[in-house]
Design a protein around this motif. Structure first.
Motif, short mmCIF file in Angstrom:
data_model
loop_
_atom_site.label_atom_id
_atom_site.label_comp_id
_atom_site.label_asym_id
_atom_site.label_seq_id
_atom_site.Cartn_x
_atom_site.Cartn_y
_atom_site.Cartn_z
N PHE A 1 5.55 14.71 2.95
CA PHE A 1 5.80 15.87 3.75
C PHE A 1 6.70 16.03 5.05
N TRP A 2 7.33 17.32 5.01
CA TRP A 2 8.01 17.50 6.11
C TRP A 2 9.50 16.58 6.29
N HIS B 1 11.48 20.88 -0.57
CA HIS B 1 11.74 19.87 0.70
C HIS B 1 13.30 19.90 0.78
N SER C 1 5.65 22.45 4.48
CA SER C 1 5.58 21.78 3.17
C SER C 1 4.29 22.40 2.48
#
Length: 278
Positions: free
Chosen positions: A10-11, A39, A196
């Motif tokens: 995530f991110w 993403h 996300s």
């Protein structure tokens, strides 16, 4: 030798693997880092992130442009990425953090494309729970991620942080990059996405011994992790073993949540060691 597909969490995005791909190339290993759905180049940022003056209240309520992404849709995209990279042949897939959720779903969808699945301090929801459910298990005590959230995930459809808040950089660094040098950590934080997709950790999907369980698994435990505590990482190993045909190989790294930045040589060495066996 099998090709290696590197999956971020995530991110993050494919950028976070650059030091590992360099080390793998030096060892004669072909690798490609991908951007998951929602993403990197496949992501979208909340417009309020860029507004000046910045309005934290507006940032906290803007609906996310990646809210429609789910674990299943991201897994379907990852399957096609692996198929393209490997020209239809099985690849070694290395997944970090929440990327482990997507890789797990993808392995169930297309086990024939996985020569080996390697988790790096990753979520591995194989026991019938969505990955978000592990946020409240006893093994997750000590995690530092939830304090970073800047919006109600259910309200905006995403897990939202604010990488642009300079006053919050110390908390982000402690959470993700505890043993990464300050200059690299600052550069990494500047590249993080704000959103996300909530649909990745909240979806429950099937994982079976007849599909997912047929491939070999390795779990790289990061012993200084403030994002996924060691106790939770070890729980995932036990749950993977319960649905697999063979025990999970466990490798330990004395690192934070981001060994691709703090220990790229050690991580590349561990991955290379699997290439000859896959």
């Amino acid at each position: 030798m099998r090709k290696v597909v590197l999956v971020h969490g995530f991110w993050h995005g494919s950028w976070c693997w650059s030091r590992v791909t360099e080390q793998l190339a030096a060892r004669g290993v072909a690798s490609v880092a991908v951007d998951l759905e929602g993403h990197g180049l496949n992501g979208r940022q909340p417009s309020t992130r860029w507004n000046r003056p910045f309005d934290p209240a507006a940032f906290a309520v803007e609906p996310s442009a990646v809210a429609a992404v789910t674990a299943s849709s991201a897994a379907a995209m990852l399957v096609e990425q692996i198929r393209t990279i490997g020209s239809g042949e099985p690849c070694i897939v290395v997944a970090h953090s929440q990327g482990g959720t997507v890789a797990t779903a993808a392995a169930e969808l297309a086990p024939e494309l996985f020569a080996h699945l390697v988790y790096v301090a990753a979520l591995a929801p194989v026991a019938g729970l969505p990955s978000v459910a592990y946020s409240w298990v006893p093994e997750n005590q000590g995690e530092l991620v939830l304090r970073l959230l800047r919006a109600d995930p259910a309200g905006v459809g995403a897990v939202r942080i604010d990488p642009d808040d300079r006053d919050g950089h110390a908390a982000i660094r402690e959470t993700f990059y505890g043993d990464v040098d300050e200059a690299t950590a600052t550069a990494a934080i500047s590249l993080l996405s704000a959103d996300s997709p909530l649909g990745i950790p909240t979806e429950t999907f099937p994982v079976t011994a007849g599909r997912y369980g047929t491939m070999p698994h390795t779990y790289v435990v990061c012993t200084k992790d403030n994002t996924i505590p060691v106790a939770l990482q070890r729980r995932f190993v036990r749950e993977i073993d319960a649905v697999s045909n063979a025990p999970t190989t466990v490798v330990e790294l004395d690192s934070s949540h981001s060994p691709f930045l703090s220990r790229p040589v050690a991580l590349a060495t561990a991955i290379t060691g699997l290439c000859g066996r896959a």
